[in-house]
Motif scaffolding. Structure first.
Motif, PDB file in Angstrom:
ATOM      1  N   VAL A   1     -57.049 -85.822 -28.259  1.00  5.29           N
ATOM      2  CA  VAL A   1     -56.806 -85.980 -27.626  1.00  5.29           C
ATOM      3  C   VAL A   1     -55.327 -86.027 -26.693  1.00  5.29           C
ATOM      4  O   VAL A   1     -55.046 -85.346 -25.815  1.00  5.29           O
ATOM      5  CB  VAL A   1     -57.716 -85.237 -26.543  1.00  5.29           C
ATOM      6  N   GLY A   2     -55.053 -86.803 -26.771  1.00  2.00           N
ATOM      7  CA  GLY A   2     -54.148 -87.511 -25.460  1.00  2.00           C
ATOM      8  C   GLY A   2     -53.821 -88.242 -24.438  1.00  2.00           C
ATOM      9  O   GLY A   2     -55.325 -87.888 -23.532  1.00  2.00           O
ATOM     10  N   PRO A   3     -53.820 -89.073 -24.693  1.00  2.00           N
ATOM     11  CA  PRO A   3     -54.206 -90.224 -23.313  1.00  2.00           C
ATOM     12  C   PRO A   3     -54.215 -90.061 -22.108  1.00  2.00           C
ATOM     13  O   PRO A   3     -54.570 -89.903 -21.397  1.00  2.00           O
ATOM     14  CB  PRO A   3     -53.085 -91.560 -23.580  1.00  2.00           C
ATOM     15  N   GLU A   4     -53.004 -89.325 -21.631  1.00  2.00           N
ATOM     16  CA  GLU A   4     -52.477 -88.482 -21.005  1.00  2.00           C
ATOM     17  C   GLU A   4     -53.372 -87.867 -20.340  1.00  2.00           C
ATOM     18  O   GLU A   4     -53.622 -87.625 -19.045  1.00  2.00           O
ATOM     19  CB  GLU A   4     -51.035 -88.146 -21.179  1.00  2.00           C
ATOM     20  N   ALA A   5     -54.173 -86.767 -20.788  1.00  2.00           N
ATOM     21  CA  ALA A   5     -55.543 -85.928 -20.170  1.00  2.00           C
ATOM     22  C   ALA A   5     -56.691 -86.236 -20.231  1.00  2.00           C
ATOM     23  O   ALA A   5     -56.833 -86.152 -19.988  1.00  2.00           O
ATOM     24  CB  ALA A   5     -55.390 -84.463 -22.263  1.00  2.00           C
ATOM     25  N   VAL A   6     -56.850 -87.393 -21.045  1.00  2.00           N
ATOM     26  CA  VAL A   6     -57.939 -87.989 -20.692  1.00  2.00           C
ATOM     27  C   VAL A   6     -57.876 -88.866 -19.184  1.00  2.00           C
ATOM     28  O   VAL A   6     -58.399 -88.544 -18.382  1.00  2.00           O
ATOM     29  CB  VAL A   6     -58.237 -89.600 -21.344  1.00  2.00           C
ATOM     30  N   VAL A   7     -56.092 -89.435 -18.905  1.00  2.00           N
ATOM     31  CA  VAL A   7     -56.182 -89.949 -17.927  1.00  2.00           C
ATOM     32  C   VAL A   7     -56.080 -88.981 -16.926  1.00  2.00           C
ATOM     33  O   VAL A   7     -57.112 -89.162 -14.883  1.00  2.00           O
ATOM     34  CB  VAL A   7     -54.852 -90.773 -17.328  1.00  2.00           C
ATOM     35  N   GLN A   8     -55.812 -87.523 -16.645  1.00  2.00           N
ATOM     36  CA  GLN A   8     -55.689 -86.283 -16.101  1.00  2.00           C
ATOM     37  C   GLN A   8     -57.285 -85.860 -16.062  1.00  2.00           C
ATOM     38  O   GLN A   8     -57.649 -85.793 -14.814  1.00  2.00           O
ATOM     39  CB  GLN A   8     -54.759 -85.166 -16.520  1.00  2.00           C
ATOM     40  N   THR A   9     -58.079 -86.277 -16.653  1.00  2.00           N
ATOM     41  CA  THR A   9     -59.712 -85.165 -16.780  1.00  2.00           C
ATOM     42  C   THR A   9     -60.273 -86.120 -16.325  1.00  2.00           C
ATOM     43  O   THR A   9     -61.167 -85.949 -14.951  1.00  2.00           O
ATOM     44  CB  THR A   9     -60.010 -84.858 -18.301  1.00  2.00           C
ATOM     45  N   ALA A  10     -59.924 -87.373 -16.049  1.00  2.00           N
ATOM     46  CA  ALA A  10     -60.782 -88.421 -15.303  1.00  2.00           C
ATOM     47  C   ALA A  10     -60.660 -88.519 -13.932  1.00  2.00           C
ATOM     48  O   ALA A  10     -61.344 -88.567 -13.084  1.00  2.00           O
ATOM     49  CB  ALA A  10     -60.178 -89.948 -16.013  1.00  2.00           C
ATOM     50  N   TYR A  11     -59.052 -88.453 -13.564  1.00  2.00           N
ATOM     51  CA  TYR A  11     -58.990 -88.003 -12.118  1.00  2.00           C
ATOM     52  C   TYR A  11     -58.903 -86.705 -11.967  1.00  2.00           C
ATOM     53  O   TYR A  11     -59.929 -86.673 -10.075  1.00  2.00           O
ATOM     54  CB  TYR A  11     -57.432 -88.076 -11.801  1.00  2.00           C
ATOM     55  N   ASP A  12     -59.236 -85.584 -12.191  1.00  2.00           N
ATOM     56  CA  ASP A  12     -59.047 -84.503 -11.768  1.00  2.00           C
ATOM     57  C   ASP A  12     -60.581 -83.960 -12.258  1.00  2.00           C
ATOM     58  O   ASP A  12     -61.536 -83.106 -10.248  1.00  2.00           O
ATOM     59  CB  ASP A  12     -58.448 -82.947 -12.404  1.00  2.00           C
ATOM     60  N   ASN A  13     -61.414 -84.066 -13.004  1.00  2.00           N
ATOM     61  CA  ASN A  13     -62.818 -84.248 -13.079  1.00  2.00           C
ATOM     62  C   ASN A  13     -64.083 -85.118 -12.623  1.00  2.00           C
ATOM     63  O   ASN A  13     -64.501 -84.624 -12.495  1.00  2.00           O
ATOM     64  CB  ASN A  13     -62.743 -83.423 -14.418  1.00  2.00           C
ATOM     65  N   PHE A  14     -63.733 -86.313 -13.028  1.00  2.00           N
ATOM     66  CA  PHE A  14     -64.816 -86.765 -12.922  1.00  2.00           C
ATOM     67  C   PHE A  14     -64.796 -88.523 -11.798  1.00  2.00           C
ATOM     68  O   PHE A  14     -65.308 -88.922 -10.938  1.00  2.00           O
ATOM     69  CB  PHE A  14     -64.706 -88.126 -14.295  1.00  2.00           C
ATOM     70  N   GLY A  15     -63.523 -87.882 -10.625  1.00  2.00           N
ATOM     71  CA  GLY A  15     -63.417 -89.113  -9.152  1.00  2.00           C
ATOM     72  C   GLY A  15     -63.094 -90.252  -9.606  1.00  2.00           C
ATOM     73  O   GLY A  15     -63.100 -90.846  -8.020  1.00  2.00           O
ATOM     74  N   PHE A  16     -61.986 -90.466 -10.646  1.00  2.00           N
ATOM     75  CA  PHE A  16     -62.070 -91.718 -10.375  1.00  2.00           C
ATOM     76  C   PHE A  16     -60.261 -91.605 -10.098  1.00  2.00           C
ATOM     77  O   PHE A  16     -59.362 -90.613  -9.560  1.00  2.00           O
ATOM     78  CB  PHE A  16     -61.047 -92.456 -12.177  1.00  2.00           C
ATOM     79  N   ARG A  17     -60.169 -92.951  -8.923  1.00  2.00           N
ATOM     80  CA  ARG A  17     -59.297 -92.983  -8.059  1.00  2.00           C
ATOM     81  C   ARG A  17     -57.958 -94.199  -8.913  1.00  2.00           C
ATOM     82  O   ARG A  17     -57.187 -94.705  -7.953  1.00  2.00           O
ATOM     83  CB  ARG A  17     -59.824 -93.342  -6.919  1.00  2.00           C
ATOM     84  N   SER A  18     -58.967 -95.187  -9.326  1.00  2.00           N
ATOM     85  CA  SER A  18     -57.973 -95.983  -9.789  1.00  2.00           C
ATOM     86  C   SER A  18     -56.999 -95.873 -11.052  1.00  2.00           C
ATOM     87  O   SER A  18     -56.855 -94.474 -10.888  1.00  2.00           O
ATOM     88  CB  SER A  18     -59.350 -97.109 -10.659  1.00  2.00           C
ATOM     89  N   LYS A  19     -56.243 -96.605 -10.686  1.00  2.00           N
ATOM     90  CA  LYS A  19     -55.183 -96.332 -11.940  1.00  2.00           C
ATOM     91  C   LYS A  19     -55.300 -96.652 -13.184  1.00  2.00           C
ATOM     92  O   LYS A  19     -55.815 -98.267 -13.290  1.00  2.00           O
ATOM     93  CB  LYS A  19     -54.189 -96.959 -11.349  1.00  2.00           C
ATOM     94  N   LEU A  20     -55.398 -95.456 -14.130  1.00  2.30           N
ATOM     95  CA  LEU A  20     -55.489 -96.071 -15.656  1.00  2.30           C
ATOM     96  C   LEU A  20     -54.219 -95.788 -16.779  1.00  2.30           C
ATOM     97  O   LEU A  20     -53.323 -94.447 -15.830  1.00  2.30           O
ATOM     98  CB  LEU A  20     -56.878 -94.510 -16.084  1.00  2.30           C
ATOM     99  N   GLU A  21     -54.461 -96.531 -17.281  1.00  6.23           N
ATOM    100  CA  GLU A  21     -53.260 -96.735 -18.324  1.00  6.23           C
ATOM    101  C   GLU A  21     -52.983 -95.380 -19.375  1.00  6.23           C
ATOM    102  O   GLU A  21     -54.078 -96.080 -19.577  1.00  6.23           O
ATOM    103  CB  GLU A  21     -53.446 -98.000 -19.091  1.00  6.23           C
ATOM    104  N   PRO A  22     -51.943 -94.815 -19.177  1.00  5.22           N
ATOM    105  CA  PRO A  22     -51.888 -93.550 -20.529  1.00  5.22           C
ATOM    106  C   PRO A  22     -52.165 -93.890 -22.037  1.00  5.22           C
ATOM    107  O   PRO A  22     -50.682 -93.582 -22.982  1.00  5.22           O
ATOM    108  CB  PRO A  22     -51.300 -92.521 -19.480  1.00  5.22           C
TER     109      PRO A  22
END
Length: 183
Positions: free
Chosen positions: A88-109
């Motif tokens: 899926v690509g780590p960048e896509a997971v990070v973006q989904t975590a921010y945009d859809n799941f409400g994460f605000r902490s820094k997530l490493e892709p």
């Protein structure tokens, strides 16, 4: 100075992050509920440092070459998660975590994100998991719901902030079903 571990603390969510990964992959159509996920060992080389990392089975007698998604999540099989984040690509997971799941902490892709290596707050995890139980809506947890005076009269009432349609409702229900397999 006191710190509230729930709202201010940063902890690695570990395998608690895997549902976010699998939700991202399901929504992207990269996997489906009947997918078989690879359990083969992987060697990764970090392009910046040149350091290689080997992901392998922790158990010597674990020789399955793949697992169904339901089993992979229910038994928290790390290699299946690493293979999925690579698809899926780590960048896509990070973006989904921010945009859809409400994460605000820094997530490493990077691949270890699949195993919950980036630190987040327990409140972020609660908010992210609300998506699964609310069919795609998300609620930001409110630690204080009301303030009352000495006589029990409500002085102030707080409502948790709700974000309707944060994520695909069908995928949210699928992950909710997968999480029931954990129990």
């Amino acid at each position: 100075h006191q710190q509230n571990i729930i709202t201010q603390g940063s902890l690695q969510p570990g395998s608690g992050f895997k549902p976010i990964l699998y939700a991202t992959a399901l929504k992207a159509g990269i996997i489906n509920m009947d997918s078989m996920l690879s359990n083969a060992p992987i060697t990764d080389v970090d392009e910046t440092t040149g350091v290689s990392h080997m992901y392998h089975n922790a158990s010597k007698n674990e020789n399955h070459s793949s697992y169904g998604l339901r089993t992979a999540l229910a038994q928290s099989i790390n290699l299946c998660a690493i293979h999925t984040i690579k698809l899926v690509g780590p960048e896509a997971v990070v973006q989904t975590a921010y945009d859809n799941f409400g994460f605000r902490s820094k997530l490493e892709p990077y691949a270890p994100l699949a195993l919950g290596a980036s630190t987040v707050t327990p409140m972020e995890m609660a908010e992210a998991y609300s998506v699964f139980m609310l069919h795609g809506d998300r609620v930001r947890p409110q630690p204080v719901l009301r303030i009352t005076d000495a006589d029990g009269n409500i002085v102030k009432h707080y409502e948790p902030q709700r974000f309707p349609g944060s994520f695909d409702p069908v995928v949210s229900d699928e992950v909710d079903e997968l999480l029931r397999g954990v129990v």
